[in-house]
Write an enzyme that holds these catalytic residues in place. Structure first.
Site, PDB file in Angstrom:
ATOM      1  N   LYS A   8      26.085  -4.703  -3.157  1.00 36.27           N
ATOM      2  CA  LYS A   8      27.414  -4.603  -3.107  1.00 36.27           C
ATOM      3  C   LYS A   8      28.169  -3.737  -1.968  1.00 36.27           C
ATOM      4  O   LYS A   8      29.379  -3.804  -1.955  1.00 36.27           O
ATOM      5  CB  LYS A   8      27.882  -3.691  -4.206  1.00 36.27           C
ATOM      6  CG  LYS A   8      27.610  -4.317  -5.830  1.00 36.27           C
ATOM      7  CD  LYS A   8      27.791  -3.382  -6.971  1.00 36.27           C
ATOM      8  CE  LYS A   8      27.190  -3.914  -8.392  1.00 36.27           C
ATOM      9  NZ  LYS A   8      27.489  -2.906  -9.167  1.00 36.27           N
ATOM     10  N   ARG A  25       0.633  -1.243  -0.055  1.00 34.62           N
ATOM     11  CA  ARG A  25      -0.001  -0.069   0.040  1.00 34.62           C
ATOM     12  C   ARG A  25       0.829   1.105   0.017  1.00 34.62           C
ATOM     13  O   ARG A  25       0.602   2.272  -0.754  1.00 34.62           O
ATOM     14  CB  ARG A  25      -1.061   0.048   1.214  1.00 34.62           C
ATOM     15  CG  ARG A  25      -2.272  -0.484   0.999  1.00 34.62           C
ATOM     16  CD  ARG A  25      -2.734  -0.980   2.429  1.00 34.62           C
ATOM     17  NE  ARG A  25      -1.798  -2.099   2.500  1.00 34.62           N
ATOM     18  CZ  ARG A  25      -2.009  -3.502   2.305  1.00 34.62           C
ATOM     19  NH1 ARG A  25      -3.333  -3.883   1.692  1.00 34.62           N
ATOM     20  NH2 ARG A  25      -1.319  -4.438   2.529  1.00 34.62           N
ATOM     21  N   THR A  26       1.870   1.292   0.941  1.00 36.34           N
ATOM     22  CA  THR A  26       2.758   2.768   1.097  1.00 36.34           C
ATOM     23  C   THR A  26       3.252   2.964  -0.292  1.00 36.34           C
ATOM     24  O   THR A  26       3.112   3.902  -0.888  1.00 36.34           O
ATOM     25  CB  THR A  26       3.504   2.504   2.175  1.00 36.34           C
ATOM     26  OG1 THR A  26       2.644   1.933   3.343  1.00 36.34           O
ATOM     27  CG2 THR A  26       4.191   3.794   2.812  1.00 36.34           C
ATOM     28  N   ARG A  74      11.822   3.789   3.290  1.00 37.33           N
ATOM     29  CA  ARG A  74      11.402   2.779   4.221  1.00 37.33           C
ATOM     30  C   ARG A  74      12.449   1.816   4.606  1.00 37.33           C
ATOM     31  O   ARG A  74      13.287   1.617   3.705  1.00 37.33           O
ATOM     32  CB  ARG A  74      10.040   1.794   3.753  1.00 37.33           C
ATOM     33  CG  ARG A  74      10.014   0.833   4.936  1.00 37.33           C
ATOM     34  CD  ARG A  74       8.812   0.052   4.250  1.00 37.33           C
ATOM     35  NE  ARG A  74       7.616   0.757   4.588  1.00 37.33           N
ATOM     36  CZ  ARG A  74       6.186   0.164   4.666  1.00 37.33           C
ATOM     37  NH1 ARG A  74       6.126  -1.181   4.452  1.00 37.33           N
ATOM     38  NH2 ARG A  74       5.297   0.749   5.134  1.00 37.33           N
ATOM     39  N   HIS A 111       5.951   6.051  11.533  1.00 40.11           N
ATOM     40  CA  HIS A 111       5.236   5.882  10.029  1.00 40.11           C
ATOM     41  C   HIS A 111       4.299   7.140   9.747  1.00 40.11           C
ATOM     42  O   HIS A 111       2.763   6.999  10.068  1.00 40.11           O
ATOM     43  CB  HIS A 111       4.564   4.753  10.248  1.00 40.11           C
ATOM     44  CG  HIS A 111       4.157   4.019   8.980  1.00 40.11           C
ATOM     45  ND1 HIS A 111       4.293   4.742   7.789  1.00 40.11           N
ATOM     46  CD2 HIS A 111       3.620   2.798   8.318  1.00 40.11           C
ATOM     47  CE1 HIS A 111       3.798   4.075   6.787  1.00 40.11           C
ATOM     48  NE2 HIS A 111       3.595   2.822   7.070  1.00 40.11           N
TER      49      HIS A 111
HETATM   50  C1  NCD Z   1       2.379  -1.107   8.005  1.00 42.00           C
HETATM   51  C2  NCD Z   1       3.847  -1.060   8.338  1.00 42.00           C
HETATM   52  O1  NCD Z   1       4.711  -1.644   7.364  1.00 42.00           O
HETATM   53  O2  NCD Z   1       4.374  -0.583   9.375  1.00 42.00           O
HETATM   54  N1  NCD Z   1       1.932  -1.418   6.621  1.00 42.00           N
HETATM   55  C3  NCD Z   1       1.486  -0.096   6.052  1.00 42.00           C
HETATM   56  O3  NCD Z   1       2.302   0.699   6.042  1.00 42.00           O
HETATM   57  N2  NCD Z   1       0.329   0.086   5.906  1.00 42.00           N
HETATM   58  C4  NCD Z   1       1.912  -2.286   8.813  1.00 42.00           C
HETATM   59  C5  NCD Z   1       2.518  -3.661   8.884  1.00 42.00           C
HETATM   60  O4  NCD Z   1       3.150  -3.777   8.206  1.00 42.00           O
HETATM   61  O5  NCD Z   1       1.920  -4.336   9.873  1.00 42.00           O
END
Ligand code: NCD
Length: 305
Positions: free
Chosen positions: A83, A54-55, A104, A132
């Site tokens: 590498k 999703r993100t 991320r 987040h």
């Molecule tokens: C979450 C994350 O990666 O923190 N997912 C997201 O971004 N919607 C939640 C998760 O992985 O449980």
């Protein structure tokens, strides 16, 4: 609105700024707003050192809907990270090529480190177990849209509160509002970490830790569920012991108030049954759908005219 700004931690924002973002988001949701000229020439780069659906996809969709372009560092095995290239050198290149960097990472502080290296804005798309911020903006927007307010509500956060950055970040975000009460429902090994608890105490948020859903689901306006974060366990036996601590199923939903809602950042595993999807309380897909508009508003705010 937030021209040139990094989005690293929800606590870098005031509630007035978040209210402003929600107003902008409404514009996109209702189709009244579109991307400004600056966005149409914009290029966003994605650097995801952990998996995401999703993100990653909604950032990509948001940028493209605004008329901008996207490039993706891709799987780590396809880049020079394999590498042994260090994070600073990798993000420096993305900073040369693009106007905004979405990152991320498993390591807490990685996005702030990237922001120090980059001249363009950096967006934290989830790091470690705490921050987040854009997910929290989505969660808060969904609550605001459903109830017309965040103040005065009773929120129950259920699941892996210890390891799930989505719930930690939401708790930090809620500390900017005047909620009535927060229930933290988790078994001992998954309880909230002291750094998050300290913030709730400092902001004088009324909260209570419980290990049972009983007596909470009946009162909650919002039930925020997270998956047990398997990837944070070095001992999979420990994961197996806690993974089914709470399961939100039909029986749980039937106890909830008719106007209450269930949110989940997704992905879900076994903690939230698919049979729950049919109830009006199930708002997690709507939350994910509106996430696109929130991310459009964020990109417009930092890159727009
Ligand atoms: C979450 C994350 O990666 O923190 N997912 C997201 O971004 N919607 C939640 C998760 O992985 O449980």
């Amino acid at each position: 609105m937030w021209k040139g700004r990094d989005i690293l931690d929800i606590l870098d924002f005031t509630r007035e700024e978040l209210d402003g973002l929600f107003r902008e988001t409404m514009g996109f949701e209702e189709g009244r707003k579109e991307g400004s000229e600056a966005l149409k020439n914009g290029l966003m780069s994605l650097a995801f050192f952990e998996p995401s659906t999703r993100t990653r996809m909604s950032f990509e969709a948001a940028m493209m809907r605004l008329g901008g372009k996207v490039m993706d560092l891709g799987e780590m095995k396809a880049s020079s990270v394999t590498k042994g290239e260090n994070l600073a050198d990798t993000v420096k290149m993305l900073d040369f090529y693009s106007d905004v960097i979405v990152i991320r990472h498993w390591l807490e502080g990685a996005s702030r480190f990237a922001a120090d290296v980059c001249t363009h804005p950096v967006i934290n798309a989830g790091e470690g177990m705490k921050n987040h911020p854009t997910q929290t903006m989505i969660d808060l927007y969904e609550i605001q849209r459903e109830f017309g307010k965040i103040d005065g509500l009773t929120i129950a956060v259920v699941g892996d509160i210890r390891h799930a950055r989505a719930s930690a970040s939401l708790l930090l975000g809620l500390s900017l509002f005047d909620v009535k009460k927060i229930y933290l429902i988790a078994p001992e090994p998954l309880r909230v970490r002291s750094e998050v608890k300290d913030r709730l105490n400092a902001a004088k948020v009324g909260f209570e830790e419980r290990d049972s859903l009983l007596g909470v689901v009946e009162n909650a306006d919002v039930l925020y569920v997270t998956r047990v974060q398997k990837e944070r366990y070095s001992d999979l036996g420990e994961y197996e012991r806690v993974k089914n601590s709470y399961i939100i199923n039909d029986d749980v939903v039937k106890k909830m108030k008719p106007d209450s809602i269930i949110l989940h950042p997704l992905p879900r595993v076994d903690e939230l049954g698919v049979t729950v999807d049919k109830y009006r309380q199930a708002r997690y897909f709507e939350q994910a759908r509106r996430g696109l508009h929130v991310r459009m508003a964020i990109l417009e705010s930092i890159l727009g005219g």
